[in-house]
Structures are given as C-alpha cells and as structure tokens.
Design a protein around this motif. Sequence first.
Motif, short mmCIF file in Angstrom:
data_model
loop_
_atom_site.label_atom_id
_atom_site.label_comp_id
_atom_site.label_asym_id
_atom_site.label_seq_id
_atom_site.Cartn_x
_atom_site.Cartn_y
_atom_site.Cartn_z
N VAL A 60 0.86 -1.19 0.00
CA VAL A 60 0.00 0.00 0.00
C VAL A 60 0.89 1.24 0.00
N ARG A 61 0.75 2.06 -1.04
CA ARG A 61 1.59 3.25 -1.17
C ARG A 61 0.84 4.53 -0.81
N ASN A 62 -0.35 4.71 -1.37
CA ASN A 62 -1.13 5.92 -1.13
C ASN A 62 -2.56 5.56 -0.77
N ILE A 63 -3.15 6.39 0.10
CA ILE A 63 -4.53 6.20 0.52
C ILE A 63 -5.19 7.58 0.53
N GLU A 64 -6.39 7.65 0.00
CA GLU A 64 -7.19 8.87 0.08
C GLU A 64 -8.59 8.47 0.51
N SER A 65 -9.09 9.12 1.55
CA SER A 65 -10.39 8.75 2.11
C SER A 65 -11.37 9.90 2.07
N SER A 66 -12.64 9.53 1.96
CA SER A 66 -13.74 10.48 2.06
C SER A 66 -14.85 9.79 2.85
N PHE A 67 -15.66 10.59 3.54
CA PHE A 67 -16.81 10.04 4.25
C PHE A 67 -18.08 10.34 3.46
N VAL A 68 -18.92 9.35 3.36
CA VAL A 68 -20.20 9.51 2.68
C VAL A 68 -21.11 10.34 3.58
N LEU A 69 -21.64 11.42 3.04
CA LEU A 69 -22.55 12.29 3.79
C LEU A 69 -23.99 11.78 3.74
N LYS A 70 -24.37 11.26 2.57
CA LYS A 70 -25.74 10.78 2.38
C LYS A 70 -25.74 9.77 1.25
N GLU A 71 -26.38 8.64 1.48
CA GLU A 71 -26.53 7.66 0.41
C GLU A 71 -27.76 8.03 -0.41
N ILE A 72 -27.54 8.26 -1.67
CA ILE A 72 -28.63 8.61 -2.57
C ILE A 72 -29.23 7.33 -3.17
N LYS A 73 -28.35 6.42 -3.53
CA LYS A 73 -28.78 5.16 -4.13
C LYS A 73 -27.76 4.10 -3.75
N SER A 74 -28.14 3.20 -2.88
CA SER A 74 -27.17 2.22 -2.42
C SER A 74 -27.39 0.84 -3.01
N TYR A 75 -28.49 0.66 -3.69
CA TYR A 75 -28.76 -0.62 -4.34
C TYR A 75 -29.71 -0.36 -5.48
#
Length: 153
Positions: A133-148
């Motif tokens: 693993v060299r690089n990691i970039e993370s984001s947090f989901v604020l709201k699921e619009i369509k999860s399935y």
Amino acid sequence: MHQLDITDIKILNIIQQDSRISERQLAARVFKSPPTVHERLEKLKRLGYIKQYIALLDRAKIGVPVMAETHVKLERQTKDALLAFEERVKSVHQIQFCCHLAGKWDFVIFIAIRDPQAYNDWLLDELTTWPDVRNIESSFVLKEIKSYAAFEL
C-alpha cells in the motif's frame, strides 16, 4: 451463452425486488407452474445469473452508520501484489464493496464503520500495514442517494 427468454427475465426482475418470494407466488406472477419456476430458478443459479440471495440491513440500526470511501494505490501492480490485496479485502467483513480500477488509483473500497475515529484506527492499525500500500485517500459519505439498484432487464 444462454439466451434469457421472457419468463427468465420476468423471474429475474421479480426476485431482484423480493428474493424471498415463494416459488408458488413467483409462478403465479409469471403464469407458470411452481415446478417449472423451480427448474428455471435452479438453471439460472447454475448458469450464474443468480449469484446469491442477501438481505440489505440498515447500517445505522446495526451500529455502523458511517461509510468511508477509500482509494488505494499500490507500490507495485504485479499480479501477486494485486491478488494479495484482493485476498486481504475479502477477509475484512466491514468492507462492503471493492473494485479494482484503471487510472490513478488501483482500488476503491467502501467500508462501513461505527464512527470516524474507528475508521482512523482501522486505517492506521490495518490498511497502512498491508504490503504494497503506497497511497490512501479517504472520504466520508454524507448521504446515500442510491445504495442498491435492480438491473432493468
């Protein structure tokens, strides 16, 4: 490759919306006998059209309301490194979804977690220790619009 007929398509559309429908109810909806529907379901499973049946749970109700999206770049993109990473991902039950990408990042991971601190702990104690693993970039989901979404056949 097997060609789906109209009955197969109807069956697949219905079970995508309700995988717990009884074969008797399904048979009534596609105007076929229950034994015929049973045979078709078994054939669709055997041919790989139906991969598995699952229940989609409410993450918040089971204590993992936070979803983090994590992009990962590996040090090396060798076959062994890629396969090793995939096997690691498969062993982490919190990871809900993972794709191997073409482009800037090698993988995107969606992980369900209790809170941002728990994610930070997992990131520091686990993901950053994985080989290559060299690089990691993370984001947090604020709201699921369509999860399935069901496929429209």
